[in-house]
Motif scaffolding. Structure first.
Motif, PDB file in Angstrom:
ATOM      1  N   GLU A   1     -31.917  31.619  43.304  1.00 45.52           N
ATOM      2  CA  GLU A   1     -32.984  31.497  44.292  1.00 45.52           C
ATOM      3  C   GLU A   1     -34.125  32.483  44.066  1.00 45.52           C
ATOM      4  N   ALA A   2     -33.942  33.483  43.190  1.00 48.94           N
ATOM      5  CA  ALA A   2     -34.937  34.551  43.005  1.00 48.94           C
ATOM      6  C   ALA A   2     -36.353  34.017  42.732  1.00 48.94           C
ATOM      7  N   PRO A   3     -36.540  33.032  41.858  1.00 49.20           N
ATOM      8  CA  PRO A   3     -37.901  32.542  41.612  1.00 49.20           C
ATOM      9  C   PRO A   3     -38.538  31.821  42.812  1.00 49.20           C
TER      10      PRO A   3
ATOM     11  N   ARG B   1     -34.189  35.070  49.261  1.00 49.97           N
ATOM     12  CA  ARG B   1     -32.898  35.583  48.802  1.00 49.97           C
ATOM     13  C   ARG B   1     -31.821  35.207  49.798  1.00 49.97           C
ATOM     14  N   PHE B   2     -30.622  35.026  49.265  1.00 45.49           N
ATOM     15  CA  PHE B   2     -29.485  34.776  50.130  1.00 45.49           C
ATOM     16  C   PHE B   2     -29.047  36.095  50.757  1.00 45.49           C
ATOM     17  N   LEU B   3     -28.505  35.997  51.945  1.00 45.13           N
ATOM     18  CA  LEU B   3     -28.098  37.158  52.730  1.00 45.13           C
ATOM     19  C   LEU B   3     -26.833  36.779  53.493  1.00 45.13           C
TER      20      LEU B   3
ATOM     21  N   CYS C   1     -23.516  47.510  42.504  1.00 41.06           N
ATOM     22  CA  CYS C   1     -24.780  48.181  42.832  1.00 41.06           C
ATOM     23  C   CYS C   1     -25.904  47.156  42.986  1.00 41.06           C
ATOM     24  N   CYS C   2     -27.059  47.636  43.283  1.00 41.79           N
ATOM     25  CA  CYS C   2     -28.264  46.814  43.417  1.00 41.79           C
ATOM     26  C   CYS C   2     -28.044  45.735  44.473  1.00 41.79           C
ATOM     27  N   ASP C   3     -28.098  44.482  44.057  1.00 43.73           N
ATOM     28  CA  ASP C   3     -27.897  43.379  44.990  1.00 43.73           C
ATOM     29  C   ASP C   3     -26.450  42.900  45.008  1.00 43.73           C
ATOM     30  N   GLY C   4     -25.527  43.735  44.524  1.00 43.88           N
ATOM     31  CA  GLY C   4     -24.138  43.320  44.413  1.00 43.88           C
ATOM     32  C   GLY C   4     -23.480  42.950  45.718  1.00 43.88           C
ATOM     33  N   SER C   5     -23.988  43.455  46.830  1.00 43.37           N
ATOM     34  CA  SER C   5     -23.383  43.104  48.099  1.00 43.37           C
ATOM     35  C   SER C   5     -24.006  41.846  48.693  1.00 43.37           C
ATOM     36  N   ALA C   6     -24.980  41.281  48.015  1.00 43.67           N
ATOM     37  CA  ALA C   6     -25.592  40.020  48.437  1.00 43.67           C
ATOM     38  C   ALA C   6     -24.899  38.880  47.695  1.00 43.67           C
ATOM     39  N   PRO C   7     -24.795  37.722  48.320  1.00 45.25           N
ATOM     40  CA  PRO C   7     -24.192  36.590  47.602  1.00 45.25           C
ATOM     41  C   PRO C   7     -25.131  36.117  46.499  1.00 45.25           C
TER      42      PRO C   7
ATOM     43  N   VAL D   1     -23.768  32.477  55.136  1.00 41.53           N
ATOM     44  CA  VAL D   1     -24.820  32.682  54.138  1.00 41.53           C
ATOM     45  C   VAL D   1     -26.113  32.148  54.722  1.00 41.53           C
ATOM     46  N   ASP D   2     -27.116  33.007  54.753  1.00 40.67           N
ATOM     47  CA  ASP D   2     -28.441  32.640  55.242  1.00 40.67           C
ATOM     48  C   ASP D   2     -29.435  32.859  54.113  1.00 40.67           C
ATOM     49  N   VAL D   3     -30.663  32.460  54.330  1.00 41.86           N
ATOM     50  CA  VAL D   3     -31.718  32.688  53.349  1.00 41.86           C
ATOM     51  C   VAL D   3     -32.907  33.294  54.090  1.00 41.86           C
ATOM     52  N   VAL D   4     -33.497  34.322  53.479  1.00 44.71           N
ATOM     53  CA  VAL D   4     -34.626  35.026  54.087  1.00 44.71           C
ATOM     54  C   VAL D   4     -35.705  35.230  53.032  1.00 44.71           C
TER      55      VAL D   4
END
Length: 134
Positions: free
Chosen positions: A98-100, A104-106, A36-42, A85-88
């Protein structure tokens, strides 16, 4: 056998961020679950601080030696895709390194080509957490 067919890679922006995170935190790893949540994000973690499950699949390494793991359930859905893997800009999970940074990775994906699938079919199965523990 030679090298495996690449299933995952980084964009230049993601590679730059991984290099900065590695400089700050030491060796890192990626894990992608179907949770759940960001679980589908790397998610990016300091290596050794995330326990890989026995059924997790090692898709490969990015940025030379950064392992990229995926939960077995998620791999069932993504096995025919190549992942980038990208970053946005934006906030991802508070648990990913990367959160701080305010980014975020995508994952961006494309279907593997027939040629890539044929090569993969000739390769041994991908390693799992059970095989690489220790």
């Amino acid at each position: 056998m030679g090298t495996r067919t690449r299933r995952v890679e980084l964009t230049p922006a993601a590679a730059e961020l991984v290099a900065r995170l590695t400089e700050t935190h030491g060796p890192v790893m990626f894990h992608q679950s179907g949770g759940c949540c960001d679980g589908s994000a790397p998610m990016c973690y300091p290596r050794g601080e995330f326990r890989v499950g026995a059924a997790d699949v090692l898709l490969g390494h990015v940025a030379d030696d950064v392992p990229f793991w995926m939960s077995a359930d998620q791999f069932t859905y993504w096995r025919h895709t190549h992942l980038t893997v990208d970053v946005v800009p934006g906030r991802g999970s508070g648990f990913s390194l990367e959160a701080p940074e305010g980014v975020r990775f995508l994952i961006r994906s494309r279907l593997l080509t027939d040629e890539e699938l044929a090569r993969i079919d000739a390769e041994p199965p991908l390693p799992t957490g059970d095989e690489t523990a220790g």
